[in-house]
Design a protein around this motif. Structure first.
Motif, PDB file in Angstrom:
ATOM      1  N   THR A  60     -27.892 -42.370  25.015  1.00 29.83           N
ATOM      2  CA  THR A  60     -27.848 -40.993  24.573  1.00 29.83           C
ATOM      3  C   THR A  60     -26.422 -40.558  24.282  1.00 29.83           C
ATOM      4  OG1 THR A  60     -28.210 -38.675  25.155  1.00 29.83           O
ATOM      5  CG2 THR A  60     -27.883 -40.188  26.959  1.00 29.83           C
ATOM      6  N   ALA A  61     -26.300 -39.721  23.250  1.00 27.96           N
ATOM      7  CA  ALA A  61     -24.986 -39.198  22.888  1.00 27.96           C
ATOM      8  C   ALA A  61     -24.784 -37.826  23.521  1.00 27.96           C
ATOM      9  CB  ALA A  61     -24.858 -39.086  21.376  1.00 27.96           C
ATOM     10  N   THR A  62     -25.800 -37.344  24.216  1.00 27.12           N
ATOM     11  CA  THR A  62     -25.648 -36.041  24.856  1.00 27.12           C
ATOM     12  C   THR A  62     -25.115 -36.258  26.256  1.00 27.12           C
ATOM     13  OG1 THR A  62     -27.700 -35.481  23.753  1.00 27.12           O
ATOM     14  CG2 THR A  62     -26.833 -33.873  25.301  1.00 27.12           C
ATOM     15  N   PRO A  63     -23.881 -35.894  26.488  1.00 29.33           N
ATOM     16  CA  PRO A  63     -23.375 -36.087  27.843  1.00 29.33           C
ATOM     17  C   PRO A  63     -24.096 -35.117  28.763  1.00 29.33           C
ATOM     18  CG  PRO A  63     -21.623 -35.518  26.270  1.00 29.33           C
ATOM     19  CD  PRO A  63     -22.917 -35.221  25.616  1.00 29.33           C
ATOM     20  N   ILE A  64     -24.612 -35.623  29.832  1.00 28.23           N
ATOM     21  CA  ILE A  64     -25.390 -34.793  30.747  1.00 28.23           C
ATOM     22  C   ILE A  64     -24.583 -34.581  32.019  1.00 28.23           C
ATOM     23  CG2 ILE A  64     -27.612 -34.548  31.880  1.00 28.23           C
ATOM     24  CD1 ILE A  64     -28.191 -35.190  29.103  1.00 28.23           C
ATOM     25  N   PRO A  65     -24.274 -33.335  32.338  1.00 25.48           N
ATOM     26  CA  PRO A  65     -23.575 -33.090  33.603  1.00 25.48           C
ATOM     27  C   PRO A  65     -24.382 -33.640  34.775  1.00 25.48           C
ATOM     28  CG  PRO A  65     -23.626 -31.102  32.269  1.00 25.48           C
ATOM     29  CD  PRO A  65     -24.502 -32.097  31.587  1.00 25.48           C
ATOM     30  N   ARG A  66     -23.669 -33.979  35.820  1.00 27.56           N
ATOM     31  CA  ARG A  66     -24.282 -34.662  36.949  1.00 27.56           C
ATOM     32  C   ARG A  66     -25.499 -33.941  37.518  1.00 27.56           C
ATOM     33  NH1 ARG A  66     -23.506 -36.230  41.692  1.00 27.56           N
ATOM     34  NH2 ARG A  66     -22.747 -34.180  42.276  1.00 27.56           N
ATOM     35  N   THR A  67     -25.363 -32.613  37.660  1.00 28.80           N
ATOM     36  CA  THR A  67     -26.465 -31.862  38.253  1.00 28.80           C
ATOM     37  C   THR A  67     -27.737 -32.015  37.438  1.00 28.80           C
ATOM     38  OG1 THR A  67     -25.549 -29.989  37.085  1.00 28.80           O
ATOM     39  CG2 THR A  67     -25.246 -30.030  39.458  1.00 28.80           C
ATOM     40  N   LEU A  68     -27.572 -31.977  36.129  1.00 29.63           N
ATOM     41  CA  LEU A  68     -28.741 -32.080  35.271  1.00 29.63           C
ATOM     42  C   LEU A  68     -29.332 -33.466  35.315  1.00 29.63           C
ATOM     43  CD1 LEU A  68     -28.082 -30.121  32.038  1.00 29.63           C
ATOM     44  CD2 LEU A  68     -29.389 -29.530  34.043  1.00 29.63           C
ATOM     45  N   ALA A  69     -28.461 -34.445  35.343  1.00 29.07           N
ATOM     46  CA  ALA A  69     -28.935 -35.817  35.384  1.00 29.07           C
ATOM     47  C   ALA A  69     -29.875 -35.993  36.574  1.00 29.07           C
ATOM     48  CB  ALA A  69     -27.760 -36.778  35.467  1.00 29.07           C
ATOM     49  N   MET A  70     -29.611 -35.228  37.639  1.00 27.19           N
ATOM     50  CA  MET A  70     -30.416 -35.341  38.840  1.00 27.19           C
ATOM     51  C   MET A  70     -31.876 -34.960  38.615  1.00 27.19           C
ATOM     52  SD  MET A  70     -28.931 -33.892  42.322  1.00 27.19           S
ATOM     53  CE  MET A  70     -27.192 -33.829  42.140  1.00 27.19           C
ATOM     54  N   THR A  71     -32.134 -33.982  37.742  1.00 26.29           N
ATOM     55  CA  THR A  71     -33.537 -33.671  37.499  1.00 26.29           C
ATOM     56  C   THR A  71     -34.074 -34.413  36.300  1.00 26.29           C
ATOM     57  OG1 THR A  71     -32.890 -31.758  36.219  1.00 26.29           O
ATOM     58  CG2 THR A  71     -33.660 -31.343  38.457  1.00 26.29           C
ATOM     59  N   GLN A  72     -33.229 -34.669  35.325  1.00 27.23           N
ATOM     60  CA  GLN A  72     -33.739 -35.240  34.093  1.00 27.23           C
ATOM     61  C   GLN A  72     -33.738 -36.763  34.072  1.00 27.23           C
ATOM     62  OE1 GLN A  72     -35.259 -33.140  32.097  1.00 27.23           O
ATOM     63  NE2 GLN A  72     -34.641 -31.789  33.746  1.00 27.23           N
ATOM     64  N   PHE A  73     -32.817 -37.354  34.785  1.00 29.18           N
ATOM     65  CA  PHE A  73     -32.700 -38.812  34.702  1.00 29.18           C
ATOM     66  C   PHE A  73     -32.595 -39.454  36.077  1.00 29.18           C
ATOM     67  CE2 PHE A  73     -30.718 -36.963  30.906  1.00 29.18           C
ATOM     68  CZ  PHE A  73     -31.637 -37.413  29.976  1.00 29.18           C
ATOM     69  N   ALA A  74     -33.304 -38.864  37.031  1.00 27.36           N
ATOM     70  CA  ALA A  74     -33.211 -39.390  38.384  1.00 27.36           C
ATOM     71  C   ALA A  74     -33.782 -40.803  38.458  1.00 27.36           C
ATOM     72  CB  ALA A  74     -33.938 -38.475  39.362  1.00 27.36           C
ATOM     73  N   ASP A  75     -34.488 -41.213  37.414  1.00 26.14           N
ATOM     74  CA  ASP A  75     -35.059 -42.552  37.425  1.00 26.14           C
ATOM     75  C   ASP A  75     -34.100 -43.593  36.876  1.00 26.14           C
ATOM     76  OD1 ASP A  75     -35.243 -41.308  34.928  1.00 26.14           O
ATOM     77  OD2 ASP A  75     -36.874 -42.631  34.293  1.00 26.14           O
ATOM     78  N   LEU A  76     -32.959 -43.144  36.366  1.00 23.36           N
ATOM     79  CA  LEU A  76     -32.076 -44.079  35.683  1.00 23.36           C
ATOM     80  C   LEU A  76     -30.719 -44.212  36.375  1.00 23.36           C
ATOM     81  CD1 LEU A  76     -32.671 -42.800  32.026  1.00 23.36           C
ATOM     82  CD2 LEU A  76     -33.732 -44.769  33.126  1.00 23.36           C
ATOM     83  N   ASP A  77     -30.158 -45.409  36.327  1.00 19.02           N
ATOM     84  CA  ASP A  77     -28.754 -45.582  36.686  1.00 19.02           C
ATOM     85  C   ASP A  77     -27.954 -45.201  35.452  1.00 19.02           C
ATOM     86  OD1 ASP A  77     -29.208 -46.813  39.262  1.00 19.02           O
ATOM     87  OD2 ASP A  77     -29.970 -48.536  38.136  1.00 19.02           O
ATOM     88  N   VAL A  78     -26.743 -44.735  35.669  1.00 18.03           N
ATOM     89  CA  VAL A  78     -25.984 -44.238  34.527  1.00 18.03           C
ATOM     90  C   VAL A  78     -24.708 -45.037  34.293  1.00 18.03           C
ATOM     91  CG1 VAL A  78     -24.827 -42.231  33.528  1.00 18.03           C
ATOM     92  CG2 VAL A  78     -26.877 -41.917  34.914  1.00 18.03           C
ATOM     93  N   SER A  79     -24.509 -45.451  33.053  1.00 18.69           N
ATOM     94  CA  SER A  79     -23.234 -46.023  32.619  1.00 18.69           C
ATOM     95  C   SER A  79     -22.666 -45.111  31.548  1.00 18.69           C
ATOM     96  CB  SER A  79     -23.429 -47.402  31.985  1.00 18.69           C
ATOM     97  OG  SER A  79     -23.810 -48.349  32.941  1.00 18.69           O
TER      98      SER A  79
END
Ligand code: ADP
Ligand code: MG
Length: 702
Positions: A437-456
């Motif tokens: 994704t090219a949309t940088p997601i702030p950490r807090t949001l990543a917690m609800t939206q991408f809690a299933d993914l590891d992030v690089s």
């Protein structure tokens, strides 16, 4: 004697038990209503309880027209003085009503002839709506109304009337009746398994649910709307927790499966790297080794690759694909649009052809024989495939998919991204999954939206990029901006003109863009000007984009439908009209269309003065930085999460009750609690997910 205590006592969850009761237990509803509710996705009493009102109408009083205030919705009686159908900009029905204390205009853009005929002088109407200042008097667009009998006495209602979100195939009155009946069955004061872990001053579930449907008065409605009411907070917290849990459950389920071990021998990779006209940045190398680490394990990878527009995600994806290919397995790349998929296809062909590694291209436009041939090659083990959603169709069979790569994640749902990885299952093996994704997601949001993914994250741009000059110019200087386009295009460059509107309808937006394109065509007759907007068919839109990409067009007028990820290096100027209407993240994405070539690029923010303080700050952020992560954090602070995730544009609500701009503070507690719950009570976790994320729970399909 010792009594062995049971290892764990199941928590008796009175609330959940009541919520799980089927609709049929509401005998008083009638079979046909129950059938329609079921068709609309309501299966249990709980489904109705958790369908909350989106607002309330106050029909407890009848106001005088003279006492109405702009912006305050109210009920009143008006006598028709005059009604006419006019054709100013568009066809509309105007009705002037009065009650002795004042006069007001009702305006209808959509109406039936019978409605117009109903509005005879002297007709009494009971009207509900929100007055706005009009040309001569207050006016209401599309009020709710009912014709009153000549001597009919208006009876006011005893309580605020809840208005529920629209539901397919079910009128509001019937839905309202069903919810009312269902609410009678909410247990007196029951609570879920979370109760003991929550702040003691929060109301229990029963009370909170009832409160959101039946607030006492306007003051309570406002306390709920403004986020201050503890009943709302309680439910918002539960909802955030449920969403987080649903993704954690997806993750747990996927990670419990086995994936093929993919280790790059370096055979093809070395050759690809040697042929590139550049070397990888340190950031690209780092994320590639993170990916390699995952691929070499027999647990399916679930990784999100974040990187700003232009940071070079595609080559990383290609190198990851080679790890699969070198291991004798297949890699697939899926993009949300034809245009983006095409772009990947070109990159992959350019890079892989010299290695003698031929792949398959699949989109909905590949039909007939060509499609059959493509499918056959996939089934026989073609090393890579690039395509659109077409890759997910049932007919598509991979021989041995090792890696599924999905670009521009936020356009695909979780189900979709999992579905691709599942397609390739070879025996019991599930493909690894990389999401870009090219949309940088702030950490807090990543917690609800991408809690299933590891992030690089690729947090570094390739060297040699010319920074984009961003300037803010006010509307009165539009002529100068047009001159600037003329100059750039005369020098052989291309430009974008982005029209922004906050109107909800594509139609209005398309009209505005058409008008802008016409104006610009008149002002710049020497230029070849194209237009794309949301009302065009996807194929037509793609055709225009392709002309522009091929340099056959100088200026592209576009609404915000303009593709994320579109790469036209020769386009070096972008004008964004009324940038104050968009979120920072979206502006940043748009701006990323320029600055892709070797020449200096610029972005002109053509704003409408006067700017609000927030708008001024936001435009300043854009002028000061091109770092997507910085921008995303600032956006979250200034405008809230809908903007950052781009959901405001699509109108899709993330949550029923929660609102991340208010509730983000609860996320870390939600995560903590999720950890506890997953360890202690999986059933409770699952029932929470079912309650909030719905019957189509994402995890259920994973
Ligand atoms: P995005 O991350 O937006 O998908 P791309 O993968 O399209 O970015 O890369 C943008 C451009 O940068 C492409 O032309 C690509 O070839 C080029 N590029 C990628 N990595 C590097 C690098 N390390 N050095 C120089 N150019 C690079
Ligand atoms: Mg890209």
């Amino acid at each position: 004697m010792t009594l062995a205590a049971p290892a764990s006592t199941p928590i008796v969850d009175e609330f959940a038990a009541a919520a799980a009761r089927p609709l049929a237990t509401l005998g008083s509803l009638g079979k046909s209503l129950i059938a329609d509710l079921q068709a609309a996705g309501f299966a249990t009493l709980g489904d109705l309880w958790f369908h909350f009102p989106s607002r309330f109408e106050d029909r407890t009083e009848v106001h005088r027209i003279g006492a109405l205030r702009p912006g305050l919705a109210a009920q009143f009686v008006g006598v028709v003085e005059h009604a006419e159908v006019t054709f100013r900009k568009r066809r509309m029905l105007l009705v002037a009503v009065a009650d002795g204390s004042g006069r007001l205009v009702l305006r209808f853009f959509h109406f039936k002839q019978a409605q117009a005929e109903q509005m005879k002088t002297g007709t009494r109407l009971l009207i509900y709506g929100e007055p706005k200042p009009g040309n001569y008097s207050l006016e209401i667009v599309h009020p709710r109304y009912r014709v009153l009998g000549a001597d009919e006495v208006v009876e006011v209602e005893g309580a605020l009337r809840p208005v529920y979100p629209k539901t397919e195939g079910l009128g509001h009155a019937r839905l309202q009746r069903a919810i009312e009946r269902a609410l009678e069955q909410v247990p007196e004061s029951a609570d879920g398994p979370l109760a003991e872990m929550l702040p003691p001053d929060w109301p229990n579930l029963s009370a909170a649910v009832r409160k959101l449907h039946r607030p006492r008065d306007r003051a309570e409605v406002e306390a709920i709307a403004s986020g201050e009411h503890p009943a709302r907070t309680r439910l918002a917290f539960e909802e955030l927790l449920a969403h987080h849990l649903s993704m954690r459950l997806v993750r747990a389920r996927v990670r419990s499966e086995r994936a093929p071990v993919l280790r790059s021998s370096g055979r093809l990779r070395q050759r690809l790297l040697a042929q590139l006209p550049f070397t990888l940045t340190a950031a690209q190398q780092r994320v590639l080794s993170e990916i390699d680490g995952d691929l070499a394990r027999s647990v399916p990878m679930l990784r999100l690759l974040q990187g700003d527009v232009g940071s070079g995600k595609t080559i990383v994806a290609a190198l990851a694909a080679l790890a699969a290919i070198e291991s004798g397995m297949q890699a697939a790349v899926m993009a949300p649009t034809e245009l983006l998929a095409e772009q990947h296809r070109r990159s992959f062909e350019r890079w892989f052809a010299p290695l003698g590694v031929e792949g398959v291209w699949l989109s909905s436009r590949i039909k007939g024989k060509a499609r059959e041939a493509a499918l056959a090659r996939l089934a026989q083990g073609a090393p890579w495939a690039v395509g659109t959603h077409a890759l997910m169709q049932d007919a598509v069979q991979f021989q041995a998919l090792g890696l599924a790569i999905i670009d521009e994640q936020h356009r695909f749902g979780v189900d979709q991204r999992l579905a691709l990885a599942q397609k390739g299952a070879v025996g019991a093996l599930r493909a690894h999954q990389l999401v870009m994704t090219a949309t940088p997601i702030p950490r807090t949001l990543a917690m609800t939206q991408f809690a299933d993914l590891d992030v690089s994250a690729i947090d570094q741009m390739p060297p040699g990029r010319k920074p984009i000059q961003t300037v803010a110019v006010s509307r009165p200087r539009r002529e100068e901006v047009i001159q600037r386009i003329a100059d750039a295009c005369a020098a052989g460059r291309q430009a974008y003109w982005v029209c922004t509107l906050i109107e909800e309808s594509d139609e209005v937006e398309a009209e505005a863009a058409e008008k802008t394109a016409a104006d610009l065509t008149a002002a710049l007759p020497q230029l070849r000007i194209g237009l794309v907007h949301g009302r065009l068919k996807a194929a037509d839109r793609a055709a225009v984009m392709q002309l522009f990409a091929a340099g056959m067009m100088d200026l592209l007028v576009a609404t915000t439908v303009i593709e994320v990820g579109v790469d036209v290096p020769n386009a070096s100027l972008m004008i964004i009209e009324n940038p104050e209407r968009l979120g920072l993240a979206q502006l940043h994405q748009l701006r990323g269309r320029v600055g892709r070539g070797s020449q200096e690029s610029s972005c002109v923010l053509l704003y409408q003065p006067p700017l609000s303080e927030t708008a001024r700050q936001r435009l300043a952020v854009l002028r000061e930085t091109t770092d997507g992560f910085v921008i995303a954090e600032r956006d979250l602070e200034l405008r809230g999460p809908g903007e950052v995730l781009g959901t405001r544009q699509t109108g899709e609500a993330l949550f029923r009750v929660a609102d991340l701009s208010r509730d983000a503070g609860w996320l870390s507690k939600a995560r903590e609690l999720a950890d506890t719950l997953l360890k202690r009570d999986l059933t409770a976790a699952e029932s929470l997910v079912r309650r909030w994320v719905g019957a189509a729970a994402r995890y259920a399909k994973a």
